[in-house]
Design an enzyme around this catalytic site. Structure first.
Site, mmCIF file in Angstrom:
data_model
loop_
_atom_site.group_PDB
_atom_site.id
_atom_site.type_symbol
_atom_site.label_atom_id
_atom_site.label_comp_id
_atom_site.label_asym_id
_atom_site.label_seq_id
_atom_site.Cartn_x
_atom_site.Cartn_y
_atom_site.Cartn_z
ATOM 1 C CE LYS A 174 87.763 -102.746 108.267
ATOM 2 N NZ LYS A 174 87.475 -104.090 107.810
ATOM 3 N N GLY A 227 96.405 -109.241 110.740
ATOM 4 C CA GLY A 227 96.139 -109.346 109.306
ATOM 5 C C GLY A 227 97.436 -109.558 108.560
ATOM 6 C CB SER A 228 98.270 -109.126 105.029
ATOM 7 O OG SER A 228 97.929 -107.770 104.842
ATOM 8 N N GLY A 232 99.709 -104.432 107.817
ATOM 9 C CA GLY A 232 100.187 -104.106 109.165
ATOM 10 C C GLY A 232 101.344 -103.122 109.133
ATOM 11 C CD GLU A 249 100.716 -112.160 116.101
ATOM 12 O OE1 GLU A 249 101.153 -111.555 117.088
ATOM 13 O OE2 GLU A 249 101.361 -113.000 115.466
ATOM 14 C CB CYS A 283 98.575 -116.384 111.573
ATOM 15 S SG CYS A 283 97.580 -116.327 113.024
ATOM 16 C CD GLU A 384 100.588 -115.615 106.100
ATOM 17 O OE1 GLU A 384 100.353 -114.416 105.909
ATOM 18 O OE2 GLU A 384 100.454 -116.175 107.204
HETATM 19 P P1 ADP Z 1 93.698 -110.300 104.800
HETATM 20 O O1 ADP Z 1 94.593 -110.618 103.659
HETATM 21 O O2 ADP Z 1 93.645 -111.283 105.886
HETATM 22 O O3 ADP Z 1 92.345 -109.787 104.376
HETATM 23 P P2 ADP Z 1 94.375 -107.618 105.486
HETATM 24 O O4 ADP Z 1 95.614 -107.176 106.148
HETATM 25 O O5 ADP Z 1 94.084 -107.104 104.131
HETATM 26 O O6 ADP Z 1 94.457 -109.171 105.530
HETATM 27 O O7 ADP Z 1 93.111 -107.316 106.384
HETATM 28 C C1 ADP Z 1 93.057 -107.441 107.787
HETATM 29 C C2 ADP Z 1 92.150 -106.358 108.335
HETATM 30 O O8 ADP Z 1 92.734 -105.100 108.052
HETATM 31 C C3 ADP Z 1 90.759 -106.338 107.706
HETATM 32 O O9 ADP Z 1 89.802 -105.968 108.675
HETATM 33 C C4 ADP Z 1 90.896 -105.262 106.655
HETATM 34 O O10 ADP Z 1 89.676 -104.671 106.290
HETATM 35 C C5 ADP Z 1 91.798 -104.270 107.374
HETATM 36 N N1 ADP Z 1 92.519 -103.353 106.485
HETATM 37 C C6 ADP Z 1 92.911 -103.567 105.207
HETATM 38 N N2 ADP Z 1 93.541 -102.480 104.707
HETATM 39 C C7 ADP Z 1 93.561 -101.557 105.697
HETATM 40 C C8 ADP Z 1 94.072 -100.219 105.810
HETATM 41 N N3 ADP Z 1 94.692 -99.619 104.807
HETATM 42 N N4 ADP Z 1 93.913 -99.573 106.984
HETATM 43 C C9 ADP Z 1 93.305 -100.175 108.027
HETATM 44 N N5 ADP Z 1 92.795 -101.415 107.980
HETATM 45 C C10 ADP Z 1 92.917 -102.109 106.841
#
Ligand code: ADP
Length: 492
Positions: A174, A227-228, A232, A249, A283, A384
Site C-alpha cells: 500500500k 511513515g509518521s 505508526g 520506521e 527521515c 519533526e
Molecule cells: P506521511 O505524513 O508521511 O504521509 P503517514 O504516516 O500519514 O505519513 O503515511 C505513511 C503511510 O501510511 C501512507 O501510505 C499512508 O497512506 C498510510 N496510512 C496513513 N494512515 C493509516 C492508517 N490509519 N492505517 C494504515 N495506514 C495508514
C-alpha cells in the site's frame, strides 16, 4: 490522463471507487501526471485474499528460485533507471541527481536481497543426548502488509518487497497516496521479473481506509510500516491484540554536534546537505545543529550564507540543488512550523517563507530556513518538520551538547564534527540514535548495512543489511532423535 490501477491476483484492475485524487507535480502544479482512485475496503480485502491464496506455492518455491526473480527485478530496475528517476522527480519533486541516487540504492538493495536467498540458512545444534540433534529453519509468516510513505517512493518499497519475497511471504503493498506512478512502475517491474500471480499485490488508496483495512485483516501476519510516528504508533496499538509482527520506521529529529576543533567547512557543507538536501524531507535529515558557543557565531554566519546560496527550482533542471515540498499539505505544515519557531522566540536568520522567483510561481517551494538560539524545549527543536528548516542550539561544552542532542523522543541518526578521537568514541557511546555518522552528514546509508532507529523512531527488527530478512522470517526449531527407541531420562 492515466488512471492508476490496483494489482490484484496478477491482474491490473481499475478501482470501482468514485473517490479520486490527482497526482500533481509539486514543482509545477499545472502538470498533472494522473488520477488515483481511492480504492474501497472491499477491494483491499480482495488484495489480501489474493496474497493468501498464493502463499502456499510461493512458500514452497525454493528460496534460490525466489531470489532469481528478485535478481531479475534488480536488473530491470537498472535497465529502467533513468525512466524511473524522471517519474520520481516529476511526482515527488526531488532533484534528478537525488532520484538517480535513490534508484541506485534500490538496485543495490534488490541485488543484496537476491543474494540472501542463497543464505536463508539455519543452524544445526548438538544435543545433550546421544544420537540426537536439533536444527533451525527460517520460514515466512504468510501475507505481509507493506505500508510506505512518499519521501522515498522507490527505495522504501523495494527495501521491503525484496526481503519479504526472498523470505517466501506474499505481499499486499500500500504505497502513499501522493506517489502512485513510481509504485505502479515498481510493481510492473516485479511482475515482468516473473512473480507468480498473487505473490505481490498493490492497493492504492487512503491510509485510513485501505491501509487500515489491510493492517486489520486477520489473514495479514506481519506489517512493515514507514511513515509518521502518529500513524505508526496507532497502527501498532491497533493490531497488537492479534499478535501480529510489526516493524515501524517512523519520525526523526536528527542532530549534528559541532565541536570547536571541527573542520568548519566540512561541518557546514555536511549540515547543509543533511538539512536542505531532498528539501529536508528525509527521515534522516539534519534538523538540529548543536554547536559549541565559542564557534557558534562563525557556524551560524556560514550556514546562513550556504542556505542563501541553495539553488531552488524544478528538480528536473540539472542546476537545481533543492526541489519543492511534496504537496500542499506538507507545504502548509512547514510554513506553520516556521511561524511556531518565530512565536516561540527563536531567531530566524534566513528563509522563512515561500520561495519566489522565475519558474517558482507554480510550485511548493520554501526557502531554506535557519533558526538560531533555539532552546531544546521549543517545538521546532522537538517536533519533526520534514522541510528545509535547521534549528541551531548553542551549548557550553560536550556534556551540554550530549544532553541537548539526546533531548528528543526520536532516535534515528546523528553525527559529530570533531577531530578529537576521544570525543568521537564518547559520542558513539552516549548518543541515543540507531545510526550515527562521524564527520559526515546524518543522511545516507548503504544497502548491505542495517538501517533503523531507537526510541519513538523504530519498532521491531532493523531493515536492510544483514538484518533485512529478520523481520520477514519466523524460526522453526526441529529436534531429531535417531536412536529409534524411547527416550531415556528427561530433557528440561
Ligand atoms: P506521511 O505524513 O508521511 O504521509 P503517514 O504516516 O500519514 O505519513 O503515511 C505513511 C503511510 O501510511 C501512507 O501510505 C499512508 O497512506 C498510510 N496510512 C496513513 N494512515 C493509516 C492508517 N490509519 N492505517 C494504515 N495506514 C495508514
Amino acid at each position: 490522463m492515466t488512471i492508476y490501477r490496483n494489482f490484484i491476483g496478477g491482474e491490473w484492475i481499475e478501482s470501482a471507487s468514485p473517490k479520486t485524487i490527482e497526482n500533481i507535480n509539486p514543482a509545477n502544479t499545472g502538470d498533472r501526471l494522473g488520477t488515483i482512485k481511492l480504492s474501497t475496503r472491499d477491494e483491499a480485502g480482495k488484495a489480501v485474499e489474493a496474497a493468501y491464496n498464493a502463499f502456499k506455492d510461493w512458500k514452497n518455491t525454493p528460496a534460490p528460485t525466489r531470489g532469481k526473480i528478485v535478481a531479475r527485478a534488480a536488473r530491470l530496475l537498472e535497465d529502467n533507471k533513468e525512466e524511473l528517476a524522471q517519474i520520481l522527480t516529476r511526482e515527488e519533486g526531488k532533484t534528478l541527481a537525488e532520484s538517480r541516487g535513490e534508484l541506485s540504492r534500490s538496485i543495490n538493495v534488490a541485488e543484496f536481497c537476491a543474494g540472501e536467498a542463497r543464505r536463508l540458512n539455519g543452524e544445526t545444534i548438538q544435543s545433550e543426548l546421544p544420537a540426537n540433534f536439533a536444527y533451525t529453519i527460517k520460514e515466512p509468516h504468510g501475507v505481509v502488509a507493506l505500508i510506505t510513505p512518499w519521501n522515498f517512493p522507490v527505495a522504501i518499497p523495494v527495501w521491503k518487497i525484496a526481503p519479504a519475497l526472498v523470505a517466501g511471504n506474499t505481499i499486499v503493498f500500500k504505497p502513499a497516496e501522493s506517489t502512485p506512478a513510481t509504485a505502479v512502475r515498481i510493481v510492473e517491474i516485479f511482475e515482468e521479473a516473473g512473480l507468480p500471480k498473487g505473490v505481490l499485490n498493490m492497493i492504492l488508496g487512503a491510509g485510513a481506509e485501505v491501509g487500515d483495512e489491510i493492517a486489520n485483516h486477520p489473514a495479514v501476519k506481519a506489517i512493515s510500516f514507514t511513515g509518521s510516528t502518529a500513524t505508526g504508533l496507532k497502527l501498532y496499538q491497533q493490531v497488537a491484540g492479534r499478535g501480529v509482527k510489526v516493524q515501524c520506521e517512523m519520525g526523526g529529529k536528527n542532530p549534528v554536534v559541532v565541536m570547536e576543533d571541527c573542520d568548519m567547512d566540512l561541518a557546514i557543507e555536511s549540515t547543509a546537505q543533511g538539512a536542505f538536501g531532498s528539501t529536508g524531507q528525509r527521515c534522516t535529515a539534519t534538523s538540529r545543529a548543536v554547536v559549541i558557543d565559542k564557534i557558534a557565531d562563525e557556524f551560524v554566519q556560514k550556514i546562513v550564507e550556504r542556505a542563501k546560496r541553495m539553488r531552488i527550482g524544478d528538480g528536473s533542471n540539472s542546476e537545481t540543488e533543492m526541489g519543492p515540498i511534496v504537496d500542499e499539505k506538507q507545504f502548509r505544515n512547514v510554513l506553520k512550523y516556521i511561524d511556531i519557531g518565530r512565536e516561540d522566540g527563536a531567531e530566524m536568520l534566513c528563509g522563512g517563507k515561500r520561495a519566489e522567483g522565475d519558474g517558482l510561481e507554480n510550485g511548493y517551494f520554501v526557502e531554506p530556513t535557519v533558526f538560531d538560539k533555539v532552546t531544546p524545549d521549543m517545538r521546532i527543536a522537538q517536533e519533526e518538520i520534514f522541510g528545509p528548516v535547521l534549528s541551531v542550539i548553542r551549548v557550553k561544552d560536550f556534556d551540554e551538547a550530549m544532553i541537548a542532542a539526546n533531548d528528543s523522543q526520536y532516535g534515528l541518526t546523528s553525527s559529530i564534527f570533531t577531530s578529537d578521537p576521544n570525543l568521537i568514541f564518547r559520542f558513539v557511546q552516549e548518543i541515543e540514535t540507531g545510526m550515527t555518522h562521524i564527520n559526515s552528514p546524518t543522511t545516507g546509508g548503504e544497502a548491505h548495512i542495517p538501517f533503523g532507529g531507537v526510541k519513538l523512531t523504530g519498532i521491531g527488527a532493523r531493515e536492510q543489511g544483514s538484518t533485512a530478512l529478520d523481520f520477514y522470517t519466523e524460526m522453526k526449531v526441529v529436534y531429531v532423535d535417531y536412536t529409534g527407541r524411547k527416550r531415556e531420562g528427561n530433557l528440561y
